[in-house]
Scaffold this motif. Structure first.
Motif, PDB file in Angstrom:
ATOM      1  N   SER A 188      -0.756  14.525 -10.429  1.00 21.59           N
ATOM      2  CA  SER A 188      -0.350  14.372 -11.823  1.00 21.59           C
ATOM      3  C   SER A 188       1.044  13.782 -11.859  1.00 21.59           C
ATOM      4  CB  SER A 188      -0.351  15.729 -12.537  1.00 21.59           C
ATOM      5  OG  SER A 188      -1.658  16.258 -12.573  1.00 21.59           O
ATOM      6  N   LEU A 189       1.179  12.628 -12.518  1.00 21.01           N
ATOM      7  CA  LEU A 189       2.468  11.954 -12.642  1.00 21.01           C
ATOM      8  C   LEU A 189       2.980  12.210 -14.054  1.00 21.01           C
ATOM      9  CD1 LEU A 189       1.399   8.696 -10.819  1.00 21.01           C
ATOM     10  CD2 LEU A 189       2.734  10.584  -9.886  1.00 21.01           C
ATOM     11  N   ILE A 190       4.075  12.981 -14.144  1.00 19.99           N
ATOM     12  CA  ILE A 190       4.513  13.532 -15.425  1.00 19.99           C
ATOM     13  C   ILE A 190       5.615  12.735 -16.110  1.00 19.99           C
ATOM     14  CG2 ILE A 190       3.756  15.870 -14.865  1.00 19.99           C
ATOM     15  CD1 ILE A 190       6.593  16.571 -14.046  1.00 19.99           C
ATOM     16  N   ASP A 191       6.150  11.714 -15.466  1.00 20.08           N
ATOM     17  CA  ASP A 191       7.215  10.916 -16.068  1.00 20.08           C
ATOM     18  C   ASP A 191       6.668   9.757 -16.883  1.00 20.08           C
ATOM     19  OD1 ASP A 191       9.217  12.450 -15.052  1.00 20.08           O
ATOM     20  OD2 ASP A 191       9.932  10.992 -13.599  1.00 20.08           O
ATOM     21  N   ALA A 192       7.557   9.205 -17.691  1.00 23.52           N
ATOM     22  CA  ALA A 192       7.288   7.937 -18.354  1.00 23.52           C
ATOM     23  C   ALA A 192       7.925   6.858 -17.479  1.00 23.52           C
ATOM     24  CB  ALA A 192       7.901   7.933 -19.748  1.00 23.52           C
ATOM     25  N   SER A 193       7.673   5.648 -17.717  1.00 26.43           N
ATOM     26  CA  SER A 193       8.181   4.452 -17.022  1.00 26.43           C
ATOM     27  C   SER A 193       7.463   4.234 -15.701  1.00 26.43           C
ATOM     28  CB  SER A 193       9.705   4.460 -16.892  1.00 26.43           C
ATOM     29  OG  SER A 193      10.155   5.446 -15.999  1.00 26.43           O
ATOM     30  N   ALA A 194       8.174   3.983 -14.615  1.00 22.17           N
ATOM     31  CA  ALA A 194       7.560   3.619 -13.328  1.00 22.17           C
ATOM     32  C   ALA A 194       7.063   4.877 -12.624  1.00 22.17           C
ATOM     33  CB  ALA A 194       8.559   2.878 -12.465  1.00 22.17           C
ATOM     34  N   VAL A 195       5.792   5.202 -12.817  1.00 19.52           N
ATOM     35  CA  VAL A 195       5.267   6.457 -12.293  1.00 19.52           C
ATOM     36  C   VAL A 195       4.685   6.345 -10.887  1.00 19.52           C
ATOM     37  CG1 VAL A 195       4.854   7.482 -14.554  1.00 19.52           C
ATOM     38  CG2 VAL A 195       3.062   6.107 -13.486  1.00 19.52           C
ATOM     39  N   TRP A 196       4.251   5.151 -10.506  1.00 18.94           N
ATOM     40  CA  TRP A 196       3.683   4.939  -9.158  1.00 18.94           C
ATOM     41  C   TRP A 196       4.180   3.588  -8.684  1.00 18.94           C
ATOM     42  CZ3 TRP A 196       0.458   8.202  -6.377  1.00 18.94           C
ATOM     43  CH2 TRP A 196      -0.120   7.682  -5.220  1.00 18.94           C
ATOM     44  N   ASN A 197       4.864   3.567  -7.540  1.00 17.69           N
ATOM     45  CA  ASN A 197       5.406   2.303  -7.051  1.00 17.69           C
ATOM     46  C   ASN A 197       5.140   2.159  -5.568  1.00 17.69           C
ATOM     47  OD1 ASN A 197       6.751  -0.005  -6.413  1.00 17.69           O
ATOM     48  ND2 ASN A 197       8.669   0.569  -7.367  1.00 17.69           N
ATOM     49  N   THR A 198       4.118   1.377  -5.256  1.00 18.43           N
ATOM     50  CA  THR A 198       3.814   1.014  -3.870  1.00 18.43           C
ATOM     51  C   THR A 198       3.801  -0.507  -3.749  1.00 18.43           C
ATOM     52  OG1 THR A 198       1.445   1.168  -4.284  1.00 18.43           O
ATOM     53  CG2 THR A 198       2.515   3.133  -3.394  1.00 18.43           C
ATOM     54  N   ALA A 199       4.744  -1.135  -4.433  1.00 18.14           N
ATOM     55  CA  ALA A 199       4.792  -2.603  -4.450  1.00 18.14           C
ATOM     56  C   ALA A 199       5.086  -3.184  -3.074  1.00 18.14           C
ATOM     57  CB  ALA A 199       5.833  -3.090  -5.456  1.00 18.14           C
ATOM     58  N   THR A 200       5.874  -2.473  -2.265  1.00 19.28           N
ATOM     59  CA  THR A 200       6.179  -2.945  -0.913  1.00 19.28           C
ATOM     60  C   THR A 200       5.076  -2.448   0.007  1.00 19.28           C
ATOM     61  OG1 THR A 200       8.525  -2.739  -1.410  1.00 19.28           O
ATOM     62  CG2 THR A 200       7.927  -3.010   0.896  1.00 19.28           C
ATOM     63  N   VAL A 201       4.131  -3.331   0.341  1.00 15.56           N
ATOM     64  CA  VAL A 201       2.955  -2.892   1.094  1.00 15.56           C
ATOM     65  C   VAL A 201       3.060  -3.134   2.596  1.00 15.56           C
ATOM     66  CG1 VAL A 201       1.397  -3.090  -0.862  1.00 15.56           C
ATOM     67  CG2 VAL A 201       1.751  -5.065   0.615  1.00 15.56           C
ATOM     68  N   THR A 202       4.134  -3.767   3.043  1.00 14.06           N
ATOM     69  CA  THR A 202       4.307  -3.976   4.476  1.00 14.06           C
ATOM     70  C   THR A 202       4.297  -2.634   5.191  1.00 14.06           C
ATOM     71  OG1 THR A 202       5.653  -5.928   4.042  1.00 14.06           O
ATOM     72  CG2 THR A 202       5.837  -4.952   6.237  1.00 14.06           C
ATOM     73  N   ASN A 203       3.411  -2.478   6.166  1.00 14.82           N
ATOM     74  CA  ASN A 203       3.289  -1.269   6.983  1.00 14.82           C
ATOM     75  C   ASN A 203       2.887  -0.031   6.194  1.00 14.82           C
ATOM     76  OD1 ASN A 203       4.005  -2.600   9.391  1.00 14.82           O
ATOM     77  ND2 ASN A 203       6.169  -2.399   8.882  1.00 14.82           N
ATOM     78  N   PHE A 204       2.257  -0.197   5.017  1.00 14.98           N
ATOM     79  CA  PHE A 204       1.821   0.941   4.200  1.00 14.98           C
ATOM     80  C   PHE A 204       0.305   1.022   4.193  1.00 14.98           C
ATOM     81  CE2 PHE A 204       0.664   2.650  -0.127  1.00 14.98           C
ATOM     82  CZ  PHE A 204       0.999   3.965   0.158  1.00 14.98           C
ATOM     83  N   THR A 205      -0.233   2.205   4.564  1.00 20.56           N
ATOM     84  CA  THR A 205      -1.667   2.462   4.573  1.00 20.56           C
ATOM     85  C   THR A 205      -1.966   3.576   3.576  1.00 20.56           C
ATOM     86  OG1 THR A 205      -1.813   1.854   6.904  1.00 20.56           O
ATOM     87  CG2 THR A 205      -3.631   3.153   6.003  1.00 20.56           C
ATOM     88  N   LEU A 206      -2.995   3.378   2.762  1.00 19.61           N
ATOM     89  CA  LEU A 206      -3.404   4.368   1.773  1.00 19.61           C
ATOM     90  C   LEU A 206      -4.859   4.719   2.009  1.00 19.61           C
ATOM     91  CD1 LEU A 206      -2.821   5.798  -1.082  1.00 19.61           C
ATOM     92  CD2 LEU A 206      -4.093   3.864  -1.989  1.00 19.61           C
ATOM     93  N   THR A 207      -5.157   6.017   2.132  1.00 21.17           N
ATOM     94  CA  THR A 207      -6.527   6.502   2.233  1.00 21.17           C
ATOM     95  C   THR A 207      -6.774   7.378   1.004  1.00 21.17           C
ATOM     96  OG1 THR A 207      -6.399   6.476   4.640  1.00 21.17           O
ATOM     97  CG2 THR A 207      -8.182   7.768   3.653  1.00 21.17           C
ATOM     98  N   PRO A 208      -7.530   6.860  -0.005  1.00 22.52           N
ATOM     99  CA  PRO A 208      -7.651   7.570  -1.278  1.00 22.52           C
ATOM    100  C   PRO A 208      -8.630   8.739  -1.278  1.00 22.52           C
ATOM    101  CG  PRO A 208      -8.906   5.547  -1.373  1.00 22.52           C
ATOM    102  CD  PRO A 208      -8.191   5.554  -0.046  1.00 22.52           C
ATOM    103  N   SER A 209      -9.603   8.755  -0.372  1.00 28.17           N
ATOM    104  CA  SER A 209     -10.682   9.754  -0.382  1.00 28.17           C
ATOM    105  C   SER A 209     -11.265   9.837  -1.785  1.00 28.17           C
ATOM    106  CB  SER A 209     -10.186  11.100   0.137  1.00 28.17           C
ATOM    107  OG  SER A 209      -9.737  10.958   1.470  1.00 28.17           O
ATOM    108  N   THR A 210     -11.390  11.042  -2.352  1.00 30.10           N
ATOM    109  CA  THR A 210     -11.956  11.206  -3.702  1.00 30.10           C
ATOM    110  C   THR A 210     -10.896  11.717  -4.681  1.00 30.10           C
ATOM    111  OG1 THR A 210     -12.737  13.421  -3.138  1.00 30.10           O
ATOM    112  CG2 THR A 210     -14.311  11.590  -2.869  1.00 30.10           C
ATOM    113  N   SER A 211      -9.672  11.317  -4.476  1.00 26.30           N
ATOM    114  CA  SER A 211      -8.537  11.802  -5.276  1.00 26.30           C
ATOM    115  C   SER A 211      -8.534  11.225  -6.689  1.00 26.30           C
ATOM    116  CB  SER A 211      -7.225  11.413  -4.590  1.00 26.30           C
ATOM    117  OG  SER A 211      -7.140   9.998  -4.519  1.00 26.30           O
ATOM    118  N   THR A 212      -7.778  11.896  -7.545  1.00 27.82           N
ATOM    119  CA  THR A 212      -7.539  11.421  -8.899  1.00 27.82           C
ATOM    120  C   THR A 212      -6.037  11.343  -9.117  1.00 27.82           C
ATOM    121  OG1 THR A 212      -9.568  12.393  -9.781  1.00 27.82           O
ATOM    122  CG2 THR A 212      -7.809  11.931 -11.370  1.00 27.82           C
TER     123      THR A 212
END
Length: 186
Positions: A84-108
């Motif tokens: 749960s992201l509770i702020d306003a404005s920039a709530v999720w920032n993964t713009a720099t993707v170099t060397n970044f791995t994301l495994t979402p599974s079944t998350s919300t």
């Protein structure tokens, strides 16, 4: 409010908050940081992953925002929990993707701010599972940038609001709707 910085080189560090609300958390070691219980941060506080692996371990998390930046090797394992992201404005920032791995599974990922301020979800061309545009009372615009892919985008807002997909956003299931007098604008 306690704002820990985790670093180190041991194989795994367990994070147990024992129901306490924390300040910002920074993760910048070369190891795995694994949640042992649900995580709660105060409004305006973020989880910042600069190096290492953050394993949410299927636990639920509440934070102002999530940031993964820099060029360090880092991984986010989301599991089956809700972030749960509770702020306003920039709530999720993964713009720099170099060397970044994301495994979402079944998350919300649930955007829950009730503010009328615009929100930005910068996905960094990664694949996510579910994204819910929530925060029932705040009329706002949510921009989804970064050319990401989602299993489902939904909305639980009960007021008029706008979702603005930036670049190419791929969605398998679109379940966001409005109602008479409370229109959802795309």
């Amino acid at each position: 409010t306690y704002a820990p910085v985790f670093s180190g080189t041991v194989v795994q560090q367990n994070i147990t908050s024992n129901g306490k609300t924390l300040g910002s958390i920074t993760l910048n070691g070369t190891n795995t940081y694994q949640l042992q219980d649900d995580l709660s941060l105060t409004t305006g506080k973020s989880v910042t992953l600069t190096t290492g692996t953050l394993d949410l371990n299927g636990k639920n998390s509440s934070m102002g925002s999530f940031i993964s930046s820099g060029s360090g090797v880092r991984t986010l394992l989301m599991g089956a929990g809700t972030v749960s992201l509770i702020d306003a404005s920039a709530v999720w920032n993964t713009a720099t993707v170099t060397n970044f791995t994301l495994t979402p599974s079944t998350s919300t990922i649930d955007l829950t701010s009730t503010s009328t301020s615009a929100r930005t979800f910068t996905g960094g061309s990664k694949t996510y599972y579910n994204l819910n545009v929530g925060g029932a009372t705040g009329t706002s615009a949510t921009t989804i940038s970064g050319g990401s892919t989602f299993n489902t985008i939904s909305s639980t807002k009960t007021v008029a609001h706008t979702i603005i997909p930036g670049t190419t956003t791929t969605v398998t299931n679109w379940t966001a709707t409005g109602t008479v007098g409370n229109v959802l604008t795309i």
